[in-house]
Design a protein around this motif. Structure first.
Motif, PDB file in Angstrom:
ATOM      1  N   LEU A 320       0.808  -1.215   0.000  1.00  0.00           N
ATOM      2  CA  LEU A 320       0.000   0.000   0.000  1.00  0.00           C
ATOM      3  C   LEU A 320       0.840   1.264   0.000  1.00  0.00           C
ATOM      4  CD1 LEU A 320      -2.834  -0.956   2.534  1.00  0.00           C
ATOM      5  CD2 LEU A 320      -2.813  -1.188   0.050  1.00  0.00           C
ATOM      6  N   VAL A 323       0.425   3.597  -3.048  1.00  0.00           N
ATOM      7  CA  VAL A 323      -0.902   4.143  -3.368  1.00  0.00           C
ATOM      8  C   VAL A 323      -0.844   5.667  -3.337  1.00  0.00           C
ATOM      9  CG1 VAL A 323      -3.295   4.314  -2.597  1.00  0.00           C
ATOM     10  CG2 VAL A 323      -2.105   2.123  -2.498  1.00  0.00           C
ATOM     11  N   GLN A 357      -6.558  -1.974   3.200  1.00  0.00           N
ATOM     12  CA  GLN A 357      -7.350  -1.924   1.977  1.00  0.00           C
ATOM     13  C   GLN A 357      -8.782  -2.329   2.276  1.00  0.00           C
ATOM     14  OE1 GLN A 357      -5.567  -3.662  -1.453  1.00  0.00           O
ATOM     15  NE2 GLN A 357      -7.457  -3.755  -2.639  1.00  0.00           N
ATOM     16  N   VAL A 362      -8.395   2.569   0.010  1.00  0.00           N
ATOM     17  CA  VAL A 362      -7.393   2.407   1.054  1.00  0.00           C
ATOM     18  C   VAL A 362      -7.715   3.388   2.171  1.00  0.00           C
ATOM     19  CG1 VAL A 362      -4.951   2.614   1.650  1.00  0.00           C
ATOM     20  CG2 VAL A 362      -5.614   1.628  -0.543  1.00  0.00           C
ATOM     21  N   ASN A 419      -8.032   3.344  -4.361  1.00  0.00           N
ATOM     22  CA  ASN A 419      -6.767   2.606  -4.470  1.00  0.00           C
ATOM     23  C   ASN A 419      -6.221   2.789  -5.880  1.00  0.00           C
ATOM     24  OD1 ASN A 419      -4.619   0.887  -4.381  1.00  0.00           O
ATOM     25  ND2 ASN A 419      -5.754  -0.919  -3.741  1.00  0.00           N
TER      26      ASN A 419
END
Length: 432
Positions: A320, A323, A357, A362, A419
């Motif tokens: 993540l 992102v 997520q 997110v 996301n």
């Protein structure tokens, strides 16, 4: 002048033919066995014909005069009792239909007889108002008698919208007397249909102009909002809190005499923080990972100052960290947690930075176990309002912000964004 003469000549000729036929019928059918001779009747017929000619002349003169007042020009087109207009409207057919329908309804004395949106047609009847108000005079009585027997006291309107692509509509507008076409050889409408056609065209032009002005106003408002957002963001980028910078440098100065290694560490963290806080020139979006590095540099400085009173726990999966994430928002939440949660609390506490997520989004959370929602621990709320406004302008309804009480104490603030990894940043989101 030629058009006026021809118009008068055509009407006079039509009435003359009818009058001659009437006279012939009258002589052969009624007076052939009476004591009156043709010579006796001839004088009366000439006098009656002269009166008829004067009546036609007065009507035509009034008609030409009014047409000139309405349009400013006299020609075969403006003098006609039946007016046709082709209007191009820069809207799709449905919107064009709504415009023409509303314009016809606004005409004085208009009654919509049919308004079919599916077939894109509007039919209406309009009362023909005497422009001279002379219905009590002899001329008015003769004209009204002619209208009652040969024509009509009303006009009619037919508007048909033809789709012209996905973003335009063509309107065919017909304004005419309600009577049959042959009555145009004997009667004039005193420019009433010309006036109706011009009024409808003006109404449509006005409505299109109003629509354009509204669109331009909305564009200006949107541009202003974007400029305001960029200005706020640039201010956040360039802003390093004076008290924080002053306290950090003062602490580093003291540590250079007592603990040079820690002073060097603090200055290194300050450099790292400034590197992430100052605006950059390259056109690259920020990410959760980059924002985390900024927040870490800030918290590492505070850990040297606060010592064991400040603890940090980070739980952000590597998947993540790439992102896309709005700049300075994570920093804003971390600063709020320190200023309003942990610094006022005796003994300090812990700051958690988490990311997870949720479906195609997110959620990034900053939580603390500080003083929570208390009068002593609360701020002005300007920073959080700025977060909400920036999210709204950048993502619309695709992003959200929430702040709740943490258990057993403190506050948890969460920003949820789409996301998006290695793609274009939504409009309004800028890098640090």
């Amino acid at each position: 002048m030629i058009s006026s003469t021809f118009h008068f000549g055509r009407l006079l000729a039509a009435w003359l033919v009818v009058y001659i036929a009437f006279c012939i019928f009258l002589v052969e059918s009624i007076f052939e066995h009476t004591e009156f001779g043709e010579r006796d009747l001839g004088g009366y017929f000439v006098l009656l014909g002269f009166v008829l000619g004067l009546w036609v002349l007065s009507g035509v003169f009034s008609h030409i005069r009014r047409v000139r007042l309405v349009s400013g020009a006299v020609n075969s087109s403006t003098l006609s009792n039946r007016q046709r207009r082709q209007i191009e409207i820069p809207f799709e057919a449905g919107e064009a239909f709504d415009l023409i329908d509303a314009a016809i309804r606004e005409l004085p004395g208009a009654v919509i007889s049919e308004s079919a949106r599916d077939s894109l047609q509007v039919r209406a009847k309009v009362a023909r108002i005497d422009p001279y108000g002379n219905s009590e005079r002899g001329e008015g009585r003769v004209s009204n008698w002619a209208l009652d027997h040969f024509g009509s006291r009303r006009n009619q309107i037919l508007a048909t919208v033809t789709p012209n692509g996905d973003e335009a509509g063509s309107v065919t507008l017909i304004c005419e007397p309600e009577g049959a076409a042959w009555t145009d050889w004997f009667l004039v409408d005193h420019g009433t249909n010309l006036e109706n056609a011009e009024a409808i065209v003006r109404a449509i032009t006005r409505r299109v102009a109003e629509r354009r002005r509204g669109e331009k106003a909305r564009v200006r408002q949107t541009a202003t909002e974007k400029e305001l957002t960029v200005a706020k963001l640039n201010l956040l980028h360039a802003q390093v809190e004076p008290h924080f910078l002053y306290n950090t440098l003062a602490s580093a100065q003291v540590l250079t005499r007592t603990d040079p290694a820690r002073a060097d560490e603090m200055l290194g963290n300050l450099i790292q923080y400034l590197r992430h806080s100052l605006p950059r020139t390259e056109d690259a979006p920020s990410t959760i990972g980059e924002e985390l590095e900024r927040a870490r540099a800030y918290l590492d400085i505070l850990k040297i100052r606060m010592g064991p009173r400040l603890q940090l726990q980070v739980d952000i999966p590597d998947a993540l960290r790439g992102v896309l994430f709005p700049t300075m928002m994570l920093q804003t939440l971390v600063e709020n947690a320190i200023k309003h949660g942990l610094e006022p609390k005796p003994g300090g506490g812990t700051v958690w930075i988490l990311a997870r997520q949720v479906d195609n989004a997110v959620a990034v959370t900053v939580a603390d176990d500080g003083r929570g929602f208390t009068a002593e621990g609360g701020g002005t709320g300007v920073g959080l309002r700025n977060v909400r406004e920036r999210l709204r302008l950048a993502y619309g309804s695709a992003a959200s912000f929430s702040i709740v009480a943490n258990f057993p104490s403190g506050v948890a603030a969460t920003i949820t964004v789409p996301n998006a990894v290695n793609s274009t940043v939504p409009e309004g989101v800028h890098h640090a």
